[in-house]
Structure formats: C-alpha cells, structure tokens
Design a protein around this motif. Structure first.
Motif, PDB file in Angstrom:
ATOM      1  N   SER A   1      -6.487  11.456   9.088  1.00  0.00           N
ATOM      2  CA  SER A   1      -7.042  10.811   7.904  1.00  0.00           C
ATOM      3  C   SER A   1      -8.420  10.251   8.261  1.00  0.00           C
ATOM      4  O   SER A   1      -8.704   9.959   9.433  1.00  0.00           O
ATOM      5  CB  SER A   1      -6.125   9.694   7.415  1.00  0.00           C
ATOM      6  OG  SER A   1      -6.078   8.641   8.363  1.00  0.00           O
ATOM      7  N   ASP A   2      -9.269  10.105   7.276  1.00  0.00           N
ATOM      8  CA  ASP A   2     -10.619   9.608   7.520  1.00  0.00           C
ATOM      9  C   ASP A   2     -10.594   8.211   8.135  1.00  0.00           C
ATOM     10  O   ASP A   2     -11.487   7.847   8.904  1.00  0.00           O
ATOM     11  CB  ASP A   2     -11.417   9.582   6.224  1.00  0.00           C
ATOM     12  CG  ASP A   2     -11.791  10.970   5.755  1.00  0.00           C
ATOM     13  OD1 ASP A   2     -12.123  11.122   4.568  1.00  0.00           O
ATOM     14  OD2 ASP A   2     -11.738  11.916   6.570  1.00  0.00           O
ATOM     15  N   SER A   3      -9.572   7.447   7.818  1.00  0.00           N
ATOM     16  CA  SER A   3      -9.513   6.060   8.281  1.00  0.00           C
ATOM     17  C   SER A   3      -9.279   5.941   9.793  1.00  0.00           C
ATOM     18  O   SER A   3      -9.548   4.889  10.377  1.00  0.00           O
ATOM     19  CB  SER A   3      -8.422   5.306   7.523  1.00  0.00           C
ATOM     20  OG  SER A   3      -7.167   5.910   7.734  1.00  0.00           O
ATOM     21  N   VAL A   4      -8.772   7.001  10.428  1.00  0.00           N
ATOM     22  CA  VAL A   4      -8.471   6.921  11.861  1.00  0.00           C
ATOM     23  C   VAL A   4      -9.230   7.948  12.691  1.00  0.00           C
ATOM     24  O   VAL A   4      -9.144   7.933  13.927  1.00  0.00           O
ATOM     25  CB  VAL A   4      -6.962   7.056  12.134  1.00  0.00           C
ATOM     26  CG1 VAL A   4      -6.172   6.065  11.291  1.00  0.00           C
ATOM     27  CG2 VAL A   4      -6.475   8.479  11.892  1.00  0.00           C
TER      28      VAL A   4
ATOM     29  N   LYS B   1       0.841  -1.210   0.000  1.00  0.00           N
ATOM     30  CA  LYS B   1       0.000   0.000   0.000  1.00  0.00           C
ATOM     31  C   LYS B   1       0.867   1.248   0.000  1.00  0.00           C
ATOM     32  O   LYS B   1       2.028   1.216   0.402  1.00  0.00           O
ATOM     33  CB  LYS B   1      -0.928   0.003   1.212  1.00  0.00           C
ATOM     34  CG  LYS B   1      -1.974  -1.096   1.195  1.00  0.00           C
ATOM     35  CD  LYS B   1      -2.973  -0.906   2.311  1.00  0.00           C
ATOM     36  CE  LYS B   1      -4.069  -1.949   2.256  1.00  0.00           C
ATOM     37  NZ  LYS B   1      -5.077  -1.762   3.340  1.00  0.00           N
TER      38      LYS B   1
ATOM     39  N   GLU C   1      -6.871  -3.583   9.888  1.00  0.00           N
ATOM     40  CA  GLU C   1      -6.363  -2.754   8.790  1.00  0.00           C
ATOM     41  C   GLU C   1      -5.450  -1.618   9.249  1.00  0.00           C
ATOM     42  O   GLU C   1      -4.888  -0.899   8.425  1.00  0.00           O
ATOM     43  CB  GLU C   1      -7.519  -2.184   7.963  1.00  0.00           C
ATOM     44  CG  GLU C   1      -8.604  -1.522   8.763  1.00  0.00           C
ATOM     45  CD  GLU C   1      -9.778  -2.469   9.021  1.00  0.00           C
ATOM     46  OE1 GLU C   1      -9.531  -3.657   9.369  1.00  0.00           O
ATOM     47  OE2 GLU C   1     -10.938  -2.021   8.887  1.00  0.00           O
ATOM     48  N   ASP C   2      -5.280  -1.469  10.567  1.00  0.00           N
ATOM     49  CA  ASP C   2      -4.308  -0.500  11.081  1.00  0.00           C
ATOM     50  C   ASP C   2      -2.898  -1.086  11.106  1.00  0.00           C
ATOM     51  O   ASP C   2      -1.928  -0.375  11.408  1.00  0.00           O
ATOM     52  CB  ASP C   2      -4.685  -0.056  12.501  1.00  0.00           C
ATOM     53  CG  ASP C   2      -5.974   0.733  12.541  1.00  0.00           C
ATOM     54  OD1 ASP C   2      -6.780   0.502  13.466  1.00  0.00           O
ATOM     55  OD2 ASP C   2      -6.175   1.595  11.657  1.00  0.00           O
TER      56      ASP C   2
ATOM     57  N   GLU D   1       0.603   6.579   4.005  1.00  0.00           N
ATOM     58  CA  GLU D   1      -0.566   7.387   4.372  1.00  0.00           C
ATOM     59  C   GLU D   1      -0.212   8.323   5.517  1.00  0.00           C
ATOM     60  O   GLU D   1       0.379   7.901   6.514  1.00  0.00           O
ATOM     61  CB  GLU D   1      -1.709   6.461   4.801  1.00  0.00           C
ATOM     62  CG  GLU D   1      -2.944   7.167   5.315  1.00  0.00           C
ATOM     63  CD  GLU D   1      -3.988   6.214   5.878  1.00  0.00           C
ATOM     64  OE1 GLU D   1      -5.149   6.636   6.029  1.00  0.00           O
ATOM     65  OE2 GLU D   1      -3.645   5.052   6.174  1.00  0.00           O
TER      66      GLU D   1
END
Length: 125
Positions: free
Chosen positions: A60-63, A42, A88-89, A45
C-alpha cells in the motif's frame, strides 16, 4: 489451512518490528499471502502481499519504502519487516492467504479466504 501470527508489540516512532506468520495446510510456493491491518474506526487495509510462486510483491502507498514482505518456504513462514514505524501504523495486524489467488495485488485488494489471528502493533512514545 491455518495461519498463526506473532511478533507484535509496543515500539517507539522510528523503531522496527518484524511480524511472522506460520502456516500449515499449504506450501508457500504457489498462493498469494499477505498482511492486513485494521485500526479502530478505520477500514481494513491490505498492507503488503506476496505472490509466493514468483515473489512479486504489492505494498500500500502508506507503507511503501518502509515495510518489506518476505517468505521462508522451508519454515512455512512469511514475514513483515516494519521499519521507520509511525504512530499511524498502530493497528491490529492480520496475516492472510487465499489458495485461489496467486496475484499479490489481487489478494491485497480483495478479501482473502483464510486468516490468522491478529497481533497488536502500537507505535507510541
């Protein structure tokens, strides 16, 4: 300028970890600092960044809602508190800074000039 990351490890889903980044060569009262991560296969990020002169943060939106960035200027250290961790972290996490950036958003969306070594975070049952 030097940065030294620590605090990674293995944790179960839903667990917590706190990463620390000890810095030298500059003070945590002006530049932007932050945390980045890269998982195998990946792109890197920008996870969370902090403007140390006004404490404005970017996530980030993911966290967002699970991770919190903070600093202790007296200890020349900034942190990433990671709660409710998800598989996924899982990634290598790097701390970074750029003395030419004071904006947390700008740091997280560009390539910082100074990096610490990575620390592995693995979220698995």
């Amino acid at each position: 300028v030097q940065l030294q990351a620590s605090g990674g490890g293995l944790v179960q889903p839903g667990g917590s970890l706190r990463l620390s980044c000890s810095v030298s060569g500059f003070l945590l009262d002006r530049p932007a600092v932050g945390w980045f991560r890269q998982a195998p296969g990946k792109e890197r990020e920008g996870v969370s960044c902090l403007s140390t002169w006004n404490d404005i943060t970017h996530y980030s939106d993911s966290v967002k809602g699970r991770f919190t960035i903070s600093r202790d200027a007296a200890k020349s250290t900034f942190y990433l508190q990671m709660d409710n961790l998800l598989p996924e972290d899982t990634a290598v996490y790097y701390c970074a800074a750029d003395l030419g950036h004071s904006s947390s958003y700008a740091l997280c969306t560009t390539s910082p000039s100074d990096w610490g070594q990575g620390t592995q975070v693995t979220v698995s049952s």
